[in-house]
Design a protein around this motif. Structure first.
Motif, PDB file in Angstrom:
ATOM      1  N   PRO A  51     -16.591  55.273 -13.711  1.00 35.92           N
ATOM      2  CA  PRO A  51     -15.504  55.371 -12.736  1.00 35.92           C
ATOM      3  C   PRO A  51     -14.666  56.617 -13.000  1.00 35.92           C
ATOM      4  O   PRO A  51     -14.710  57.201 -14.090  1.00 35.92           O
ATOM      5  N   TRP A  52     -13.885  57.023 -12.018  1.00 39.28           N
ATOM      6  CA  TRP A  52     -13.078  58.233 -12.143  1.00 39.28           C
ATOM      7  C   TRP A  52     -12.064  58.124 -13.270  1.00 39.28           C
ATOM      8  O   TRP A  52     -11.717  59.126 -13.901  1.00 39.28           O
ATOM      9  N   GLU A  53     -11.593  56.929 -13.564  1.00 39.02           N
ATOM     10  CA  GLU A  53     -10.602  56.755 -14.620  1.00 39.02           C
ATOM     11  C   GLU A  53     -11.182  57.042 -16.006  1.00 39.02           C
ATOM     12  O   GLU A  53     -10.424  57.306 -16.946  1.00 39.02           O
ATOM     13  N   VAL A  54     -12.507  57.039 -16.128  1.00 38.01           N
ATOM     14  CA  VAL A  54     -13.167  57.462 -17.363  1.00 38.01           C
ATOM     15  C   VAL A  54     -13.641  58.907 -17.247  1.00 38.01           C
ATOM     16  O   VAL A  54     -13.507  59.699 -18.190  1.00 38.01           O
ATOM     17  N   MET A  55     -14.165  59.256 -16.081  1.00 41.41           N
ATOM     18  CA  MET A  55     -14.709  60.603 -15.883  1.00 41.41           C
ATOM     19  C   MET A  55     -13.635  61.678 -15.997  1.00 41.41           C
ATOM     20  O   MET A  55     -13.868  62.733 -16.610  1.00 41.41           O
ATOM     21  N   GLN A  56     -12.462  61.435 -15.428  1.00 39.39           N
ATOM     22  CA  GLN A  56     -11.430  62.477 -15.421  1.00 39.39           C
ATOM     23  C   GLN A  56     -11.001  62.888 -16.836  1.00 39.39           C
ATOM     24  O   GLN A  56     -11.052  64.082 -17.163  1.00 39.39           O
ATOM     25  N   PRO A  57     -10.575  61.954 -17.705  1.00 43.20           N
ATOM     26  CA  PRO A  57     -10.203  62.402 -19.054  1.00 43.20           C
ATOM     27  C   PRO A  57     -11.389  62.957 -19.838  1.00 43.20           C
ATOM     28  O   PRO A  57     -11.219  63.845 -20.672  1.00 43.20           O
ATOM     29  N   ALA A  58     -12.593  62.451 -19.563  1.00 41.05           N
ATOM     30  CA  ALA A  58     -13.776  62.978 -20.257  1.00 41.05           C
ATOM     31  C   ALA A  58     -13.996  64.441 -19.898  1.00 41.05           C
ATOM     32  O   ALA A  58     -14.303  65.269 -20.772  1.00 41.05           O
ATOM     33  N   LEU A  59     -13.825  64.796 -18.624  1.00 43.85           N
ATOM     34  CA  LEU A  59     -14.002  66.188 -18.213  1.00 43.85           C
ATOM     35  C   LEU A  59     -12.893  67.079 -18.761  1.00 43.85           C
ATOM     36  O   LEU A  59     -13.118  68.259 -19.048  1.00 43.85           O
ATOM     37  N   ARG A  60     -11.703  66.547 -18.914  1.00 45.89           N
ATOM     38  CA  ARG A  60     -10.631  67.339 -19.512  1.00 45.89           C
ATOM     39  C   ARG A  60     -10.947  67.657 -20.975  1.00 45.89           C
ATOM     40  O   ARG A  60     -10.686  68.769 -21.450  1.00 45.89           O
ATOM     41  N   ILE A  61     -11.533  66.698 -21.679  1.00 45.44           N
ATOM     42  CA  ILE A  61     -11.924  66.929 -23.071  1.00 45.44           C
ATOM     43  C   ILE A  61     -13.043  67.960 -23.140  1.00 45.44           C
ATOM     44  O   ILE A  61     -13.012  68.890 -23.958  1.00 45.44           O
ATOM     45  N   LEU A  62     -14.042  67.806 -22.263  1.00 44.59           N
ATOM     46  CA  LEU A  62     -15.143  68.777 -22.239  1.00 44.59           C
ATOM     47  C   LEU A  62     -14.642  70.159 -21.840  1.00 44.59           C
ATOM     48  O   LEU A  62     -15.129  71.182 -22.345  1.00 44.59           O
ATOM     49  N   GLY A  63     -13.668  70.207 -20.935  1.00 44.13           N
ATOM     50  CA  GLY A  63     -13.102  71.491 -20.545  1.00 44.13           C
ATOM     51  C   GLY A  63     -12.450  72.210 -21.711  1.00 44.13           C
ATOM     52  O   GLY A  63     -12.558  73.432 -21.842  1.00 44.13           O
ATOM     53  N   HIS A  64     -11.765  71.448 -22.581  1.00 45.74           N
ATOM     54  CA  HIS A  64     -11.179  72.065 -23.774  1.00 45.74           C
ATOM     55  C   HIS A  64     -12.281  72.586 -24.692  1.00 45.74           C
ATOM     56  O   HIS A  64     -12.158  73.681 -25.265  1.00 45.74           O
ATOM     57  N   CYS A  65     -13.363  71.815 -24.852  1.00 51.39           N
ATOM     58  CA  CYS A  65     -14.450  72.250 -25.723  1.00 51.39           C
ATOM     59  C   CYS A  65     -15.115  73.509 -25.186  1.00 51.39           C
ATOM     60  O   CYS A  65     -15.616  74.331 -25.954  1.00 51.39           O
ATOM     61  N   ILE A  66     -15.127  73.681 -23.860  1.00 50.56           N
ATOM     62  CA  ILE A  66     -15.763  74.842 -23.251  1.00 50.56           C
ATOM     63  C   ILE A  66     -14.839  76.057 -23.260  1.00 50.56           C
ATOM     64  O   ILE A  66     -15.256  77.171 -23.583  1.00 50.56           O
ATOM     65  N   MET A  67     -13.563  75.841 -22.928  1.00 51.29           N
ATOM     66  CA  MET A  67     -12.643  76.966 -22.748  1.00 51.29           C
ATOM     67  C   MET A  67     -11.556  77.037 -23.810  1.00 51.29           C
ATOM     68  O   MET A  67     -10.629  77.828 -23.682  1.00 51.29           O
ATOM     69  N   GLY A  68     -11.641  76.200 -24.841  1.00 52.44           N
ATOM     70  CA  GLY A  68     -10.614  76.180 -25.868  1.00 52.44           C
ATOM     71  C   GLY A  68     -10.592  77.444 -26.702  1.00 52.44           C
ATOM     72  O   GLY A  68     -11.481  78.299 -26.609  1.00 52.44           O
ATOM     73  N   PRO A  69      -9.590  77.575 -27.548  1.00 43.69           N
ATOM     74  CA  PRO A  69      -9.428  78.814 -28.338  1.00 43.69           C
ATOM     75  C   PRO A  69     -10.426  78.975 -29.478  1.00 43.69           C
ATOM     76  O   PRO A  69     -10.525  80.055 -30.051  1.00 43.69           O
TER      77      PRO A  69
END
Length: 345
Positions: free
Chosen positions: A264-282
């Motif tokens: 569901p979106w309530e799991v997908m949304q925070p999961a993508l935010r975490i993956l986004g940090h792993c991809i674009m993090g410092p």
């Protein structure tokens, strides 16, 4: 965040790690030492030197050997039950309200949530196996966020180009109405207290725990983020083609149906935010970047299978940003003044 030894991590300033340095009150240090002493009875591989260190909680957070042992115990088929000693320690440790100890518990959330959701979605849970230990830890994290938010939702302001900003002037004067209210987006709705985990609440409770993990992700070691990427691929349940074997037949890699869960979106949304940090993090860690991109591609393929328009747009956009981040054409500093020998009149 790149890997670092406990010695290097302990020397990091409190502004970078978000934990209290070695001059913390003796009462807090005694509480941390007592908690680690209890853990040593469950995890014998904890070195005695950890208890005598200046900041044992920070050492425990970044020690790769101890973390690997705890993660292995949480992955065992008999883990997660109500009488599991490790789950009880994680619950009691988070309830201690010590921020350093709470950070240690949050570090293992990828394994807890990953194992819990995969097992809850499998037929093994209906065969009489309970996951009360995992659920107790997740409910503790959920209750913490409920109290911290004080009944308020998490919102963000979306810029409205019809209004002037420090970057541009609007050619059309803004109308005097309440249209700007529509530019407030709700990232996470207000939370209701829950004392148990039901199937209808499972996604929301785990999603809020992932939101808490994301809020601490800059303090998480690389191994924890790698574990999240691993379980994300399991949740998606997508098999990827692999090169042919020695017999000439095609092979497949990935989890396939094993570990596949509803998304569901309530799991997908925070999961993508975490993956986004792993991809674009410092950290710019290549291994972490590849793992996060692989997990995002699996989520995108799963969204296409489920025909989930919102998830397709989100995962596709994140993959596009990941491609742009490694494209040399985009590594341009537009604020840099270019010098030329020609003069234009």
């Amino acid at each position: 965040m790149s890997d670092s030894s406990p010695d290097a991590a302990a020397s990091t300033s409190s502004s970078a790690t978000g934990v209290v340095p070695s001059h913390s009150p003796s009462s807090s240090l005694s509480k941390i030492q007592a908690s680690i002493q209890t853990l040593s009875a469950i995890v014998p591989s904890i070195p005695p030197s950890l208890l005598t260190s200046e900041n044992p909680a920070l050492y425990l957070l970044h020690d790769p050997d101890v973390s690997a042992t705890i993660s292995s115990l949480l992955r065992r088929p008999d883990s997660g039950s109500g009488d599991n000693n490790l789950c009880r320690w994680l619950y009691d440790t988070f309830q201690s309200t010590d921020p350093q100890l709470q950070l240690v518990v949050v570090r293992f959330l990828p394994v807890i949530a990953g194992s819990y959701l995969s097992r809850a979605a499998s037929s093994g849970l209906r065969a009489g196996k309970t996951l009360a230990g995992f659920e107790a830890v997740l409910l503790a994290l959920y209750a913490h966020e409920t109290t911290a938010r004080d009944g308020n939702s998490v919102t963000i302001n979306i810029p409205d180009i019809s209004h002037p900003s420090i970057y541009h002037e609007s050619k059309i004067p803004p109308s005097k109405n309440n249209a700007t209210v529509l530019n407030i987006a709700v990232m996470s709705p207000a939370l209701e207290p829950h004392g148990t985990v039901r199937s209808t609440r499972r996604g929301r409770i785990v999603g809020v725990a992932l939101e808490l993990y994301y809020s601490r992700i800059s303090q998480m070691p690389k191994d924890s983020k790698m574990e999240f990427c691993e379980f994300s691929e399991k949740w998606a349940g997508i098999s990827r083609p692999k090169s042919s074997g020695s017999d000439g037949k095609a092979r497949e890699e990935g989890e396939g149906g094993g570990g596949r869960i509803p998304l569901p979106w309530e799991v997908m949304q925070p999961a993508l935010r975490i993956l986004g940090h792993c991809i674009m993090g410092p950290s710019k860690d290549v291994q972490l970047y590849d793992a996060a991109c692989g997990a995002c591609r699996s989520f995108h393929a799963r969204a296409l299978q489920d025909m989930d328009a919102k998830a397709i747009l989100a995962t596709g956009s994140l993959l596009r940003v990941a491609e742009m981040s490694v494209d040399p054409k985009n590594n341009v500093d537009h604020t840099e003044i270019k010098f030329t020998e020609s003069i234009t009149v």
